[in-house]
Design a protein around this motif. Structure first.
Motif, short mmCIF file in Angstrom:
data_model
loop_
_atom_site.label_atom_id
_atom_site.label_comp_id
_atom_site.label_asym_id
_atom_site.label_seq_id
_atom_site.Cartn_x
_atom_site.Cartn_y
_atom_site.Cartn_z
N ARG A 171 0.83 -1.21 0.00
CA ARG A 171 0.00 0.00 0.00
C ARG A 171 0.86 1.26 0.00
O ARG A 171 0.37 2.33 -0.32
N GLY A 172 2.14 1.12 0.33
CA GLY A 172 3.02 2.27 0.31
C GLY A 172 3.52 2.63 -1.07
O GLY A 172 4.15 3.67 -1.27
N ALA A 173 3.24 1.77 -2.05
CA ALA A 173 3.67 2.03 -3.43
C ALA A 173 2.56 2.76 -4.17
O ALA A 173 1.41 2.31 -4.19
N GLY A 174 2.88 3.88 -4.77
CA GLY A 174 1.86 4.69 -5.43
C GLY A 174 1.22 4.04 -6.63
O GLY A 174 0.10 4.42 -7.02
N ASP A 175 1.90 3.06 -7.23
CA ASP A 175 1.36 2.45 -8.46
C ASP A 175 0.71 1.10 -8.21
O ASP A 175 0.40 0.38 -9.15
N ILE A 176 0.50 0.74 -6.94
CA ILE A 176 -0.11 -0.55 -6.59
C ILE A 176 -1.27 -0.31 -5.62
O ILE A 176 -1.11 0.39 -4.63
N GLU A 177 -2.42 -0.91 -5.92
CA GLU A 177 -3.59 -0.79 -5.05
C GLU A 177 -3.98 -2.18 -4.55
O GLU A 177 -4.28 -3.06 -5.36
N VAL A 178 -3.93 -2.40 -3.25
CA VAL A 178 -4.36 -3.68 -2.68
C VAL A 178 -5.88 -3.66 -2.61
O VAL A 178 -6.48 -2.91 -1.84
N VAL A 179 -6.52 -4.48 -3.46
CA VAL A 179 -7.97 -4.43 -3.57
C VAL A 179 -8.68 -5.51 -2.76
O VAL A 179 -9.89 -5.41 -2.52
N ALA A 180 -7.95 -6.55 -2.33
CA ALA A 180 -8.61 -7.63 -1.59
C ALA A 180 -7.57 -8.51 -0.92
O ALA A 180 -6.41 -8.56 -1.34
N GLU A 181 -8.02 -9.20 0.14
CA GLU A 181 -7.19 -10.19 0.83
C GLU A 181 -8.02 -11.44 1.05
O GLU A 181 -9.24 -11.36 1.25
N GLY A 182 -7.36 -12.60 1.01
CA GLY A 182 -8.05 -13.86 1.25
C GLY A 182 -7.18 -14.82 2.02
O GLY A 182 -5.96 -14.66 2.07
N ALA A 183 -7.82 -15.85 2.62
CA ALA A 183 -7.09 -16.78 3.48
C ALA A 183 -6.92 -18.17 2.87
O ALA A 183 -6.23 -19.01 3.44
N ASP A 184 -7.53 -18.44 1.70
CA ASP A 184 -7.32 -19.74 1.05
C ASP A 184 -7.69 -19.63 -0.43
O ASP A 184 -8.12 -18.58 -0.91
#
Length: 219
Positions: free
Chosen positions: A26-39
Motif C-alpha cells: 500500500r506504500g507504493a503509489g502504483d499498486i492498489e491492494v484491492v482484496a485479501e483472502g485466506a485460502d
C-alpha cells in the motif's frame, strides 16, 4: 493522464503475512491492494468480486490450496497474473503452479523492494523467474514423467522456425523483452509481438511456461 494502479490481491492463510505484505504494497503509489483472502476458495471469489491484475498466492493453505486456485484461475479468459509465495521445501508444488500458468514465484523472505519489482514485472506480462532457480527446482524434484516431458518438449520446439527457437531460448534464459530486443536486433514492440505469436503457436499462456518448456527440452 496517469496510468491506473496495478490492482493486487493477497492470499495467505497467515494473517500476519497478509498484514505485512499489505502494509508494504500500500506504500507504493502504483499498486492498489484491492482484496485479501485466506485460502484458494477465497482467491477465486475475490477475483470475481474485485478483478485483480495480480494475486500474491501462498501455496500451502487449508481447504483449497494455492496450487488448485492457480490452476482454476489461470484456465479462465482474462485471468489475473499469479505470483506464488513459497519456501524451497515446497518445490514440487511450485513447479506445478508454474506449469499451471503462474507468472513467477517469491520466497517468503524476499526483500521488500524485490516484491514490489516482481509485482510490476508480472503485471507487465513478463516473468519473475530466475533460470538458475528454475534449474534448482527441477533438479530437486524426483519426477518419473521427466523423460516423457523431455521428448514432448523437444518435439514441440522442433516445429518452430529458427528465429522462434532463438526467441524461446532467450525467454528460457530469463531475458526481458528489452534484453531480447538488444540481442536479436529487434524493437521491443516486435519482440512482444513475436512472444505473443510464440505463445499461441505453443498453446501456452505465459512466458514462464515457455521457459519451463525450454528447460524440459534441455534436461
Amino acid at each position: 493522464m496517469a496510468e491506473r494502479p496495478i490492482r493486487l490481491a493477497i492470499v495467505d492463510d497467515d494473517p500476519f503475512v497478509r498484514a505485512g505484505l499489505a502494509m508494504l504494497l500500500r506504500g507504493a503509489g502504483d499498486i492498489e491492494v484491492v482484496a485479501e483472502g485466506a485460502d484458494g476458495a477465497e482467491a477465486v471469489a475475490l477475483t470475481d468480486a474485485h478483478a485483480p491484475d495480480v494475486i500474491l498466492m501462498d501455496i500451502r493453505m487449508p481447504g483449497v490450496d494455492g496450487l488448485v486456485a492457480t490452476e482454476r484461475l489461470r484456465a479462465r479468459p482474462r485471468a489475473p497474473q499469479v505470483i506464488v509465495l513459497t519456501t524451497f521445501d515446497a518445490d514440487d508444488y511450485v513447479l506445478r503452479a508454474l506449469r499451471a500458468g503462474a507468472g513467477g514465484f517469491l520466497l517468503k523472505d524476499t526483500p521488500p523492494l524485490e516484491i514490489l519489482r516482481a509485482v510490476r514485472i508480472v503485471a507487465a506480462g513478463e516473468a519473475m523467474l530466475s533460470p538458475a532457480v528454475t534449474r534448482r527446482l527441477i533438479d530437486r524434484v524426483a519426477d518419473p514423467a521427466a523423460a516423457a516431458r523431455r521428448g514432448e518438449a523437444r518435439e514441440r520446439l522442433a516445429r518452430l522456425t529458427g528465429r522462434e527457437r532463438e526467441l524461446a531460448a532467450a525467454v528460457g534464459q530469463g531475458s526481458s523483452n528489452a534484453e531480447i530486443a538488444a540481442a536479436l536486433r529487434m524493437s521491443v514492440p516486435t519482440v512482444k509481438a513475436h512472444v505473443s505469436r510464440l505463445l499461441a503457436k505453443l498453446a501456452l499462456n505465459n512466458r514462464v511456461q515457455i521457459a519451463l518448456l525450454v528447460q524440459d527440452a534441455s534436461s
